[in-house]
Design a protein around this motif. Structure first.
Motif, PDB file in Angstrom:
ATOM      1  N   ARG A  45      18.048 -30.067   2.542  1.00  0.00           N
ATOM      2  CA  ARG A  45      16.980 -30.387   1.586  1.00  0.00           C
ATOM      3  C   ARG A  45      16.198 -31.622   2.004  1.00  0.00           C
ATOM      4  NH1 ARG A  45      20.236 -29.758  -3.940  1.00  0.00           N
ATOM      5  NH2 ARG A  45      21.391 -31.404  -2.902  1.00  0.00           N
ATOM      6  N   THR A  46      16.850 -32.592   2.577  1.00  0.00           N
ATOM      7  CA  THR A  46      16.175 -33.743   3.164  1.00  0.00           C
ATOM      8  C   THR A  46      16.795 -33.957   4.541  1.00  0.00           C
ATOM      9  OG1 THR A  46      17.708 -35.336   2.162  1.00  0.00           O
ATOM     10  CG2 THR A  46      15.660 -34.861   0.951  1.00  0.00           C
ATOM     11  N   PHE A  47      15.971 -34.409   5.481  1.00  0.00           N
ATOM     12  CA  PHE A  47      16.445 -34.466   6.871  1.00  0.00           C
ATOM     13  C   PHE A  47      15.428 -35.188   7.737  1.00  0.00           C
ATOM     14  CE2 PHE A  47      14.123 -30.669   5.915  1.00  0.00           C
ATOM     15  CZ  PHE A  47      13.144 -30.629   6.896  1.00  0.00           C
ATOM     16  N   ASP A  48      15.893 -35.585   8.897  1.00  0.00           N
ATOM     17  CA  ASP A  48      15.029 -36.054   9.972  1.00  0.00           C
ATOM     18  C   ASP A  48      15.152 -34.964  11.038  1.00  0.00           C
ATOM     19  OD1 ASP A  48      14.515 -37.157  12.636  1.00  0.00           O
ATOM     20  OD2 ASP A  48      14.353 -39.097  11.626  1.00  0.00           O
ATOM     21  N   GLU A  49      14.091 -34.198  11.231  1.00  0.00           N
ATOM     22  CA  GLU A  49      14.164 -33.023  12.106  1.00  0.00           C
ATOM     23  C   GLU A  49      14.621 -33.367  13.522  1.00  0.00           C
ATOM     24  OE1 GLU A  49      11.036 -30.002  14.006  1.00  0.00           O
ATOM     25  OE2 GLU A  49      11.135 -29.858  11.810  1.00  0.00           O
ATOM     26  N   GLU A  50      14.134 -34.457  14.076  1.00  0.00           N
ATOM     27  CA  GLU A  50      14.526 -34.823  15.443  1.00  0.00           C
ATOM     28  C   GLU A  50      16.021 -35.137  15.519  1.00  0.00           C
ATOM     29  OE1 GLU A  50      12.044 -37.846  17.139  1.00  0.00           O
ATOM     30  OE2 GLU A  50      10.213 -36.681  16.771  1.00  0.00           O
ATOM     31  N   ARG A  51      16.535 -35.865  14.533  1.00  0.00           N
ATOM     32  CA  ARG A  51      17.972 -36.197  14.532  1.00  0.00           C
ATOM     33  C   ARG A  51      18.813 -34.932  14.340  1.00  0.00           C
ATOM     34  NH1 ARG A  51      19.703 -40.874  10.779  1.00  0.00           N
ATOM     35  NH2 ARG A  51      21.535 -40.696  12.097  1.00  0.00           N
ATOM     36  N   VAL A  52      18.375 -34.044  13.456  1.00  0.00           N
ATOM     37  CA  VAL A  52      19.108 -32.795  13.233  1.00  0.00           C
ATOM     38  C   VAL A  52      19.103 -31.953  14.504  1.00  0.00           C
ATOM     39  CG1 VAL A  52      19.070 -30.588  11.983  1.00  0.00           C
ATOM     40  CG2 VAL A  52      18.784 -32.748  10.733  1.00  0.00           C
ATOM     41  N   ALA A  53      17.936 -31.816  15.134  1.00  0.00           N
ATOM     42  CA  ALA A  53      17.835 -31.030  16.369  1.00  0.00           C
ATOM     43  C   ALA A  53      18.761 -31.593  17.443  1.00  0.00           C
ATOM     44  CB  ALA A  53      16.391 -30.985  16.858  1.00  0.00           C
ATOM     45  N   ALA A  54      18.788 -32.913  17.579  1.00  0.00           N
ATOM     46  CA  ALA A  54      19.650 -33.542  18.587  1.00  0.00           C
ATOM     47  C   ALA A  54      21.129 -33.327  18.254  1.00  0.00           C
ATOM     48  CB  ALA A  54      19.335 -35.036  18.684  1.00  0.00           C
ATOM     49  N   ALA A  55      21.483 -33.434  16.983  1.00  0.00           N
ATOM     50  CA  ALA A  55      22.888 -33.251  16.583  1.00  0.00           C
ATOM     51  C   ALA A  55      23.359 -31.831  16.846  1.00  0.00           C
ATOM     52  CB  ALA A  55      23.065 -33.601  15.108  1.00  0.00           C
TER      53      ALA A  55
END
Length: 177
Positions: free
Chosen positions: A53-63
């Motif tokens: 629901r809330t996120f930092d797309e770059e951090r999520v993609a990297a994780a």
């Protein structure tokens, strides 16, 4: 942080994709709304590991990219699930391998500070492929009948992507978490 939903999804092989789209079309022909005509009309057949629901797309993609890649995921859909608010889905068998993979994704994305929707938390997650959206109760039996006409469905997830559910934009992942 973004307030739009982001999903980490498994995407299917061409045969499975075609089978789900055929089911969506049959449901639509009977007046039952599916992902085929929902919102932006760019939805694809999928199984979501996580919805944020809330996120930092770059951090999520990297994780997610840092997770070890695994083999293609064999799935068996042999049930129909009815969720609240008129949502029907094909229900996949919950194998330990699938649950372990989902748990790893959920853990990786929550460590980025993302807010994982509670339906996708380990122990609550129900592996499924969505069919209907906001369908009235009077049509859910028809939706189930159509689904059971094509079940069981032996499926295979062959790739993965981050999908922005508000636009349908896909960010393909380099491996299959």
């Amino acid at each position: 942080m973004t307030g739009v939903a982001l999903a980490i999804c498994l995407l299917f092989d061409p045969d499975t994709d075609r089978a789900v789209r055929k089911l969506w079309s049959a449901l639509e022909a009977d007046g039952i709304r599916t992902l085929l005509t929902h919102t932006h009309r760019r939805h694809v057949p999928h199984l979501s590991y996580a919805v944020l629901r809330t996120f930092d797309e770059e951090r999520v993609a990297a994780a997610v990219a840092a997770l070890p890649g695994g083999p293609e995921v064999d799935l068996r859909f042999d049930s129909v699930c009815l969720f609240p608010r008129g949502r029907a889905a094909l229900l996949a068998a919950s194998t330990s391998a699938l649950l372990n993979r989902q748990h790893a994704v959920a853990d990786a994305v929550t460590r980025t500070g993302a807010d994982l929707h509670w339906h996708y938390r380990p122990g609550r997650w129900v592996p499924h492929c969505s069919l209907t959206t906001g369908t009235g109760q009077e049509l859910l039996a028809t939706a189930a009948r159509h689904a059971f006409d094509m079940l069981p469905l032996e499926a295979r997830a062959v790739r993965a992507a981050l999908i922005d559910s508000s636009t349908g934009r896909q960010l393909p992942l380099g491996s299959l978490p």
